[in-house]
Design a protein around this motif. Structure first.
Motif, short mmCIF file in Angstrom:
data_model
loop_
_atom_site.label_atom_id
_atom_site.label_comp_id
_atom_site.label_asym_id
_atom_site.label_seq_id
_atom_site.Cartn_x
_atom_site.Cartn_y
_atom_site.Cartn_z
N THR A 93 -19.82 77.02 38.68
CA THR A 93 -19.43 78.34 39.15
C THR A 93 -17.91 78.42 39.31
OG1 THR A 93 -19.57 77.71 41.49
CG2 THR A 93 -21.59 78.51 40.43
N PRO A 94 -17.33 79.63 39.30
CA PRO A 94 -15.88 79.75 39.54
C PRO A 94 -15.46 79.16 40.89
CG PRO A 94 -16.75 81.80 38.62
CD PRO A 94 -17.93 80.93 38.91
N ALA A 95 -16.29 79.31 41.92
CA ALA A 95 -15.93 78.80 43.24
C ALA A 95 -15.85 77.28 43.24
CB ALA A 95 -16.94 79.27 44.28
N LEU A 96 -16.82 76.62 42.62
CA LEU A 96 -16.79 75.15 42.58
C LEU A 96 -15.67 74.65 41.68
CD1 LEU A 96 -20.44 73.73 42.58
CD2 LEU A 96 -18.60 73.28 44.19
N ALA A 97 -15.43 75.32 40.57
CA ALA A 97 -14.34 74.91 39.69
C ALA A 97 -13.00 75.00 40.42
CB ALA A 97 -14.32 75.78 38.43
N SER A 98 -12.82 76.08 41.18
CA SER A 98 -11.59 76.25 41.95
C SER A 98 -11.46 75.16 43.01
CB SER A 98 -11.57 77.63 42.61
OG SER A 98 -10.45 77.77 43.44
N MET A 99 -12.58 74.81 43.67
CA MET A 99 -12.53 73.80 44.72
C MET A 99 -12.23 72.43 44.12
SD MET A 99 -14.86 73.57 48.08
CE MET A 99 -16.44 73.64 47.28
N ILE A 100 -12.76 72.13 42.95
CA ILE A 100 -12.47 70.85 42.30
C ILE A 100 -10.98 70.74 41.99
CG2 ILE A 100 -12.82 69.52 40.18
CD1 ILE A 100 -15.72 70.61 40.17
N ARG A 101 -10.41 71.82 41.46
CA ARG A 101 -8.99 71.79 41.11
C ARG A 101 -8.10 71.58 42.33
NH1 ARG A 101 -10.81 76.05 37.50
NH2 ARG A 101 -10.62 75.34 35.32
N SER A 102 -8.34 72.35 43.37
CA SER A 102 -7.50 72.23 44.56
C SER A 102 -7.71 70.89 45.26
CB SER A 102 -7.76 73.39 45.53
OG SER A 102 -9.12 73.42 45.94
#
Length: 336
Positions: A93-102
């Protein structure tokens, strides 16, 4: 600085089971909405006549995060971990992808003291459960296998929303980050609805904005070695206060209490500090930093704080000794 009365009743505190508490205020000064999410009580305080719909909207969003980001229950994170174990790519999901990056940025900055890729190791120690039952520690050979593999978010590649791992040992557990991310999201959500004053207690991690009845929010920091508070402080404007403590989730293994906070390099429970409190505008950074500093321990925590860009920190070691950074110390009201 406004200081609350020192005579406190447990009934007047919120978040006492974790590292922080909200000190009492006049009952008419705030609306209070309570739910149970992320395995903990969640309290939302809204001074004045904030619309009830705002609270319901907020809790609905937090409930979705709670369901999707759990490391040991069905959801988006569990689906991703299953794919990583199988050596398959996975569209997340976009939310998990964003959390992985940060989170990957913070893992690098912390020299791996904060590492959400060690979910498999956390599970091997038996902490992927709602109830902490007594048992036995993992065999040394099992721990050695995890530490030799050195699972890291650097072993993940994100191609848009597609996640690919170079190691099947990478298993994600955002227990030291997800609450902070949720707190930041919550305050932004409330602000977009025109709410200026609020405090959210997410399992003892607190984030506030504005004031309560014209006064600063007052937050107490738990003494990890006994009942009561070690200190309190007034929270001004938008700010988060996050504590990572070795007493929060404990299993008795081979007759010895063990914390769920693991040292990723050694593969064993962290043993240098009993609690670390970080104050910062970003709850997600404070959440990750509190864990990283606790793992770094007495010798390295100050260097680690500088690397992560946090300057308001309180640490308490195993002997009950405490130290605060120069930026935080003047704000603390120490309790006898």
């Amino acid at each position: 600085m406004h200081e609350r009365p020192s005579a406190l009743s447990r009934r007047g505190w919120l978040g006492w089971a974790s590292g922080l508490a909200v000190l009492p205020w006049p009952a008419q000064a705030a609306q209070r909405e309570t739910r149970t999410l992320f395995g903990s009580p969640v309290d939302l305080l809204l001074p004045g006549a904030a619309p009830r719909a705002a609270a319901e909207d907020l809790f609905a969003g937090l409930a979705r995060m709670n369901a999707r980001w759990n490391a040991w229950k069905p959801g988006d994170l569990d689906d991703l971990n299953a794919a990583l174990r199988a050596g398959r790519s996975h569209v997340t999901t976009p939310a998990l992808a964003s959390m992985i990056r940060s989170a990957a940025t913070l893992e690098r900055a912390s020299d791996g003291c904060f590492n959400p890729a060690i979910g498999g190791l956390v599970g091997a120690w038996g902490f992927h459960a709602d109830v902490m039952r007594a048992g036995s520690a993992p065999a040394e050979s099992a721990i050695a296998a995890w530490t030799a593999a050195r699972p890291s978010l650097s072993q993940l590649e994100l191609r848009g929303l597609t996640v690919v791992a170079s190691s099947r040992r990478v298993q994600l557990d955002f227990g030291a980050y997800a609450k902070g991310v949720a707190l930041d999201w919550a305050l932004e959500r409330l602000a977009r609805q025109g709410i200026r004053d609020a405090l959210l207690n997410l399992g003892g991690n607190l984030a506030a904005m504005g004031t309560v009845d014209g006064r600063a929010w007052a937050v107490g920091i738990r003494d990890p070695h006994g009942p009561g508070l070690i200190a309190s402080l007034a929270v001004h404007g938008r700010e988060a206060v996050v504590t990572s403590g070795t007493y929060e989730r404990v299993r008795v293994l081979d007759g010895r209490p063990c914390t769920h906070i693991l040292d990723p390099l050694r593969g064993v429970p962290a043993d240098g500090f009993d609690s670390v409190t970080v104050v910062h505008r970003s709850a997600s950074l404070a959440d990750a930093a509190a864990t990283a500093l606790l793992v770094a321990g007495p010798r390295q925590w100050q260097r680690m704080a500088r690397r992560l860009g946090v300057d308001q920190v309180l640490v308490v070691d195993r002997a009950g000794r405490h130290a605060a950074t120069a930026a935080l110390a003047p704000r603390l009201h120490w309790r006898a």
